[in-house]
Design an enzyme around this catalytic site. Structure first.
Site, PDB file in Angstrom:
ATOM      1  N   GLY A  50       7.636  -2.595 -12.294  1.00  0.00           N
ATOM      2  CA  GLY A  50       8.535  -1.689 -12.981  1.00  0.00           C
ATOM      3  C   GLY A  50       9.746  -1.431 -12.108  1.00  0.00           C
ATOM      4  O   GLY A  50       9.917  -2.054 -11.057  1.00  0.00           O
ATOM      5  N   GLY A  51      10.559  -0.510 -12.522  1.00  0.00           N
ATOM      6  CA  GLY A  51      11.767  -0.199 -11.786  1.00  0.00           C
ATOM      7  C   GLY A  51      11.511   0.437 -10.431  1.00  0.00           C
ATOM      8  O   GLY A  51      12.334   0.337  -9.526  1.00  0.00           O
ATOM      9  N   MET A  52      10.361   1.096 -10.269  1.00  0.00           N
ATOM     10  CA  MET A  52      10.075   1.803  -9.027  1.00  0.00           C
ATOM     11  C   MET A  52       8.973   1.175  -8.179  1.00  0.00           C
ATOM     12  O   MET A  52       8.925   1.415  -6.979  1.00  0.00           O
ATOM     13  CB  MET A  52       9.690   3.255  -9.332  1.00  0.00           C
ATOM     14  CG  MET A  52      10.843   4.072  -9.855  1.00  0.00           C
ATOM     15  SD  MET A  52      10.410   5.798 -10.093  1.00  0.00           S
ATOM     16  CE  MET A  52       9.852   6.265  -8.483  1.00  0.00           C
ATOM     17  N   ALA A  53       8.081   0.424  -8.812  1.00  0.00           N
ATOM     18  CA  ALA A  53       6.905  -0.035  -8.073  1.00  0.00           C
ATOM     19  C   ALA A  53       6.355  -1.339  -8.635  1.00  0.00           C
ATOM     20  O   ALA A  53       6.681  -1.741  -9.747  1.00  0.00           O
ATOM     21  CB  ALA A  53       5.816   1.043  -8.116  1.00  0.00           C
ATOM     22  N   THR A  54       5.483  -1.965  -7.834  1.00  0.00           N
ATOM     23  CA  THR A  54       4.719  -3.136  -8.240  1.00  0.00           C
ATOM     24  C   THR A  54       3.247  -2.754  -8.178  1.00  0.00           C
ATOM     25  O   THR A  54       2.818  -2.073  -7.246  1.00  0.00           O
ATOM     26  CB  THR A  54       4.991  -4.327  -7.295  1.00  0.00           C
ATOM     27  OG1 THR A  54       6.383  -4.613  -7.297  1.00  0.00           O
ATOM     28  CG2 THR A  54       4.223  -5.564  -7.734  1.00  0.00           C
ATOM     29  N   VAL A  55       2.494  -3.204  -9.170  1.00  0.00           N
ATOM     30  CA  VAL A  55       1.052  -2.942  -9.197  1.00  0.00           C
ATOM     31  C   VAL A  55       0.326  -4.259  -8.951  1.00  0.00           C
ATOM     32  O   VAL A  55       0.624  -5.277  -9.582  1.00  0.00           O
ATOM     33  CB  VAL A  55       0.611  -2.320 -10.540  1.00  0.00           C
ATOM     34  CG1 VAL A  55      -0.897  -2.087 -10.550  1.00  0.00           C
ATOM     35  CG2 VAL A  55       1.355  -1.012 -10.793  1.00  0.00           C
ATOM     36  N   LYS A  70      -0.730   0.392  -6.371  1.00  0.00           N
ATOM     37  CA  LYS A  70       0.675   0.558  -6.755  1.00  0.00           C
ATOM     38  C   LYS A  70       1.483   0.810  -5.486  1.00  0.00           C
ATOM     39  O   LYS A  70       1.217   1.762  -4.753  1.00  0.00           O
ATOM     40  CB  LYS A  70       0.802   1.744  -7.710  1.00  0.00           C
ATOM     41  CG  LYS A  70       2.183   1.994  -8.246  1.00  0.00           C
ATOM     42  CD  LYS A  70       2.135   3.168  -9.231  1.00  0.00           C
ATOM     43  CE  LYS A  70       3.447   3.410  -9.913  1.00  0.00           C
ATOM     44  NZ  LYS A  70       3.341   4.517 -10.896  1.00  0.00           N
ATOM     45  N   ASP A 164       6.555  10.242 -18.215  1.00  0.00           N
ATOM     46  CA  ASP A 164       6.905   8.848 -18.522  1.00  0.00           C
ATOM     47  C   ASP A 164       5.937   8.268 -19.551  1.00  0.00           C
ATOM     48  O   ASP A 164       5.338   7.218 -19.344  1.00  0.00           O
ATOM     49  CB  ASP A 164       6.891   8.008 -17.241  1.00  0.00           C
ATOM     50  CG  ASP A 164       7.612   6.672 -17.411  1.00  0.00           C
ATOM     51  OD1 ASP A 164       8.417   6.545 -18.354  1.00  0.00           O
ATOM     52  OD2 ASP A 164       7.355   5.754 -16.615  1.00  0.00           O
TER      53      ASP A 164
END
Length: 172
Positions: A50-55, A70, A164
């Site tokens: 996503g725009g803020m993190a990778t899972v 995350k 969100d």
């Protein structure tokens, strides 16, 4: 993940050219695959970005549990306000014990100072995929909505606002 070969900016969406220098973006395998986070979580594969993190799909090397990890994007992790919001998210989510809310197992910083959150690994699909298949059976739609609302109600009982809510963040 896409990256600019000239300035090395990372992109996590449908961009094809760098907004800074116009270079064609290149696909790169996440360099964190195969790394150990928190001394015990081995990162196996990227599940989503996503725009803020990778899972990541990961496994706990001691108790052999498969989990989701995350990790904030490094350029985001420098902002102390975002770091605090991420920590607040971890504490809030961990406080909600409910079958319709993901379970949080751990939280911390990597050896290089990137905040991470360890949670249960869910099997299934995001609600987005179900919606994209077309109209849902009324019974299924009511069941999904009821479960979502029960989880949100529990969070609200504890004073937690999700902030969100979207089909990508609901799992079926």
């Amino acid at each position: 993940m896409l990256t600019c070969p000239k300035c090395h900016l990372e992109y996590h969406n449908e961009e094809t050219r760098c907004v800074v220098d116009g270079a064609v973006l290149e696909e790169v395998t996440d360099p964190r695959i195969g790394k150990l986070v928190g001394g015990r979580y081995h990162l196996d594969a990227v599940l989503g970005e996503g725009g803020m993190a990778t899972v990541f799909r990961a496994h706990h090397t001691v108790i052999h549990r498969t989990v989701a990890v995350k990790l904030l994007h490094p350029h985001i992790a420098r902002d102390h306000r975002i770091r605090e919001r991420f920590a607040r998210e971890a504490r809030s989510a961990a406080a909600i014990a409910h079958p319709n809310v993901i379970e949080i197992y751990d939280f911390g910083d990597t050896e290089d100072g990137i905040p991470y959150l360890v949670m249960e690994l869910l099997e299934g699909d995001p609600l987005r995929k179900l919606v994209e298949r077309g109209p849902m059976d009324l019974g299924l739609a009511v069941d999904v909505a009821t479960q979502l609302l029960r989880g949100l109600a529990r969070a609200h009982d504890l004073g937690v606002a999700h902030r969100d809510i979207k089909p990508e963040n609901a799992f079926v």
